[in-house]
Design an enzyme around this catalytic site. Sequence first.
Site, PDB file in Angstrom:
ATOM      1  N   SER A   1     -34.962  -9.680  12.042  1.00 36.94           N
ATOM      2  CA  SER A   1     -34.826  -9.786  10.602  1.00 36.94           C
ATOM      3  C   SER A   1     -35.405  -8.525   9.935  1.00 36.94           C
ATOM      4  O   SER A   1     -34.923  -7.427  10.186  1.00 36.94           O
ATOM      5  CB  SER A   1     -35.506 -11.073  10.113  1.00 36.94           C
ATOM      6  OG  SER A   1     -35.082 -11.418   8.828  1.00 36.94           O
TER       7      SER A   1
ATOM      8  N   ASP B   1     -29.784 -14.992  10.950  1.00 33.93           N
ATOM      9  CA  ASP B   1     -31.104 -14.381  11.117  1.00 33.93           C
ATOM     10  C   ASP B   1     -31.736 -14.676  12.476  1.00 33.93           C
ATOM     11  O   ASP B   1     -31.768 -15.819  12.927  1.00 33.93           O
ATOM     12  CB  ASP B   1     -32.008 -14.920  10.009  1.00 33.93           C
ATOM     13  CG  ASP B   1     -33.238 -14.081   9.760  1.00 33.93           C
ATOM     14  OD1 ASP B   1     -34.027 -13.891  10.705  1.00 33.93           O
ATOM     15  OD2 ASP B   1     -33.414 -13.614   8.625  1.00 33.93           O
TER      16      ASP B   1
END
Length: 278
Positions: free
Chosen positions: A43, A184
Amino acid sequence: MGGRALVCGGGGVTGIAWEFGMLAGLAEAGIDLVSADVLIGTSAGSFVGTGIAAGVPVEDLYASQLLPPEADTTAKLGWNSIAQWVWASARSRDPVRAAARVGAMALRAPTMPEARRREVIAARLPASEWPERDLRIVAVDAGSGETAVFTRESGVGIIDAVGASCAVPGVWPPVTIDGRRYVDGGVRSTTNVDLAVGCDRVVLLAPIARAIGRHHRLDRQLASLRRAGAQVVMVTPDPAARRAIGRNVLDLAARAPSARAGRAQAAAEAARVAAVWS
């Protein structure tokens, strides 16, 4: 494999800023984490890892976080999104099935168009091509729940790899790669530090150290690395940094304070990090 790994965890725009501040402060103290043999980014950490691997000077990366926020509307990772994420994850004991449930939630959520989000990533990312480094970017297949680790050998563009790793469920759209949709990397783990297995020395920068959900707990990941013989040190935001970061990790207005807080904290962390890195 051996060698040294720098693992950059997730934590939104404030996490990017704090990590760049920490890297700059540690470099000022004589600790060069940029020289890592392996870079693992999840991320926000995928953005950080890309900047480092691309050879952008740490001071420039730090300075970029002090600029006034762009005109984009600040996003928010609200409690409702977090609650849905935790609930979806908690409904299965199997981590892959749990990740698939979160992925299904992300696929249903209304977000900005995928093409527009890609433009934002491309404009902010410090590189448009894969660096010649061992950079590993973590995402999750929204359909299957399987973990994806993108590298320069994957045949996936760096913009799409980072976009996928940063596709926060319920906030940003999943990213389409070869007909699959990805979300993510934090859906698996906010750090994914266990992917550094095989390295002798590991430094983890973790803006968010706690797990979202019950799977892939950080304490177990760290323990597995240490059982394998690795020396590991984890750095998380201190109280001053947590105040600078605030309650919304996607708040662009908190980016500069978070970067400064990371740099200020580095002096207190230098000895611990040097004991492992040097």
